[in-house]
Design an enzyme around this catalytic site. Structure first.
Site, PDB file in Angstrom:
ATOM      1  N   CYS A  82       0.803  -1.214   0.000  1.00  0.00           N
ATOM      2  CA  CYS A  82       0.000   0.000   0.000  1.00  0.00           C
ATOM      3  C   CYS A  82       0.841   1.270   0.000  1.00  0.00           C
ATOM      4  O   CYS A  82       0.336   2.347  -0.308  1.00  0.00           O
ATOM      5  CB  CYS A  82      -0.948   0.012   1.196  1.00  0.00           C
ATOM      6  SG  CYS A  82      -0.100   0.111   2.781  1.00  0.00           S
ATOM      7  N   SER A  99       8.203   0.508   8.018  1.00  0.00           N
ATOM      8  CA  SER A  99       6.772   0.668   7.794  1.00  0.00           C
ATOM      9  C   SER A  99       6.251   1.972   8.383  1.00  0.00           C
ATOM     10  O   SER A  99       6.870   2.561   9.277  1.00  0.00           O
ATOM     11  CB  SER A  99       6.000  -0.500   8.429  1.00  0.00           C
ATOM     12  OG  SER A  99       6.358  -1.720   7.822  1.00  0.00           O
ATOM     13  N   THR A 152     -11.526  -7.581  -1.143  1.00  0.00           N
ATOM     14  CA  THR A 152     -11.469  -8.973  -0.678  1.00  0.00           C
ATOM     15  C   THR A 152     -10.043  -9.492  -0.600  1.00  0.00           C
ATOM     16  O   THR A 152      -9.814 -10.695  -0.596  1.00  0.00           O
ATOM     17  CB  THR A 152     -12.284  -9.879  -1.626  1.00  0.00           C
ATOM     18  OG1 THR A 152     -11.794  -9.714  -2.973  1.00  0.00           O
ATOM     19  CG2 THR A 152     -13.764  -9.536  -1.582  1.00  0.00           C
ATOM     20  N   ALA A 172      -5.812  -9.087   1.056  1.00  0.00           N
ATOM     21  CA  ALA A 172      -5.171  -9.327   2.354  1.00  0.00           C
ATOM     22  C   ALA A 172      -5.577  -8.276   3.386  1.00  0.00           C
ATOM     23  O   ALA A 172      -5.853  -8.603   4.544  1.00  0.00           O
ATOM     24  CB  ALA A 172      -3.652  -9.333   2.180  1.00  0.00           C
TER      25      ALA A 172
END
Length: 444
Positions: free
Chosen positions: A48, A110, A193, A195
């Site tokens: 993402c 992250s 739908t 992860a």
């Protein structure tokens, strides 16, 4: 064998650019390997908030050609100019390649430091490359070591023990913005739908939410809801679900955005606030929805700004584990390269030995004198090979393996095979060359 990586992440590039670069990312590896360029293997890690392309090439001389090939392929798939693509990526070579990937897999790079979802994405990136046939031996070892390092960080430090993730931080923000913090009373619609949708469903249930509906523009909502719970929505039933929703979570990243006008229209009769959480890199909702009265928008940028800092000591421990793993990996890779050179030198020397021994056997047969000569010659060759073997390992440790290989080629005319095919088969993971005794042929 040389590894390099091209990195575009949320820390250096805005998320809109990352999203544009990621268009067609699933096809980049196959295109690179099939195109006959300097790239012999490729794995793409797309999440993402990052796009990272890992490549294997033959030698240092091929690095620039490999980078240019990656830039050209991403430009072709994304529609962005090669100049803009090139400026968007940082390039890692040498030890910085495993250093970065291991840090990513451990959650140190992250938006939510220590999050565990990225470790699964690293594993899936390798699996997809293996299934498409683009994962070379060097890249397979790199990604497998990254997964082991992530497990070590999780087991040996307190980093991430709180179970924080991008989804959990987003739901925490939504809780803070809600008039009623009780999730068991909320109606939620989830877009997607994949992860992230699965992680979202699990965390919603942990918070006591039972009224969850799922929509998928690719018509996978029914099978997804059947395995994870929730009510599947169709295009026809979606507007009514949006009207009664308290929270809408977008994590599909589909090509079609929900416009601000669509949200305004379906919410006219709602009479209550709405929180939209948009976790899709390409945005499931038009950013203008934040301008609608009664609507709050939470984005990936909101999550990044709200993510708590992990404890300094845990972060220090995790960083040490990652740095040590990267150094060990690089040493093993250098050792593997030198293995090919050592084997080539021994093969050349032993071929000469066998040729001379054949002359002795032809002249003296299997007499005691012939056996003594053979024994003496083998001892001499073993001693002659000892110093070049030790020097090979010393030079590999200091990064001078190319000097050694060029020396062999110049002095003996030996061509050293590069890559996995030439690596000895004793221990594919250890990077340890065969011993002198192992390489020595038995007496005739």
């Amino acid at each position: 064998m040389v590894l390099l990586s091209l990195i575009a992440t949320h820390t250096d590039v805005d998320l809109e650019t990352v999203a544009r670069l990621s268009a067609g990312a699933s096809e980049v590896s196959s295109s690179l390997v099939d195109s006959g360029t300097a790239v012999s293997g490729s794995v793409v890690l797309a999440t993402c908030n990052r796009l990272e392309v890992y490549c294997e090439t033959g030698s240092d001389a091929d690095i620039e050609a490999a980078r240019s090939a990656v830039v050209a392929e991403i430009s072709r798939h994304s529609g962005m100019s090669e100049d803009l693509v090139s400026r968007s990526f940082a390039t890692n070579i040498g030890e910085s390649v495993p250093q970065h990937l291991f840090a990513v897999g451990a959650g140190l790079d992250s938006a939510v430091v220590g999050e565990r979802e990225i470790a699964g994405q690293v594993r899936r990136a390798l699996i997809e490359a293996q299934e498409s046939g683009t994962a070379s031996g060097g890249l397979t070892r790199l990604f497998q070591t990254a997964s082991r390092t992530a497990k070590d960080v999780g087991a040996l430090t307190a980093l991430g023990k709180r179970g924080l993730s991008i989804v959990s931080v987003a739901l925490g923000l939504a809780t803070d913005l809600s008039e009623d913090r009780d999730w068991s009373k909320k109606s939620v619609v989830v877009f997607g739908t994949g992860a992230y949708a699965g992680a979202t469903m699990a965390l919603l249930k942990e918070r006591g939410c039972t009224d969850i509906s799922v929509y998928s523009s690719s018509n996978r909502a029914e099978s997804f809801a059947a395995s994870r719970g929730g009510k599947p929505l169709t295009r026809e039933s979606l507007p009514a679900a949006l009207t009664r929703a308290d929270v809408v979570i977008g994590c599909s990243g589909s090509d079609s955005q929900v416009s601000a006008e669509d949200v305004r229209r379906v919410r006219e009769a709602a009479g209550k606030p709405l929180i939209i959480i948009d976790l899709a890199l390409t945005h499931d909702f038009e950013p203008a929805v934040r301008e609608i009265d009664g609507v709050e928008l939470i984005t990936l940028e909101s999550v990044r700004l709200a993510a708590p800092a992990e404890q300094a000591e845990s972060l220090k421990q995790a960083s040490t584990i990652v740095a040590d793993a990267a150094k060990n990996f690089s040493k093993q890779q250098l050792s593997r390269e030198m293995d090919s050179a050592i084997v080539a030198l021994r093969r050349h020397t032993l071929d000469v030995l066998e040729s001379e021994l054949e002359k002795v056997r032809a002249q003296h047969g299997c007499t005691g004198a012939a056996q003594e000569v053979e024994f003496a010659m083998r001892r001499m060759v073993k001693q002659l090979l000892h110093v070049p073997t030790v020097r090979a390992r010393e030079l590999a440790a200091s990064g001078q393996q190319e000097d050694y290989i060029r020396g062999l080629e110049a002095l003996y005319g030996i061509t050293v095979e590069r890559g996995d095919a030439a690596a000895p088969a004793k221990d594919a993971g250890s990077g340890t060359a065969p011993s002198e005794d192992d390489a020595e042929p038995k007496s005739a």
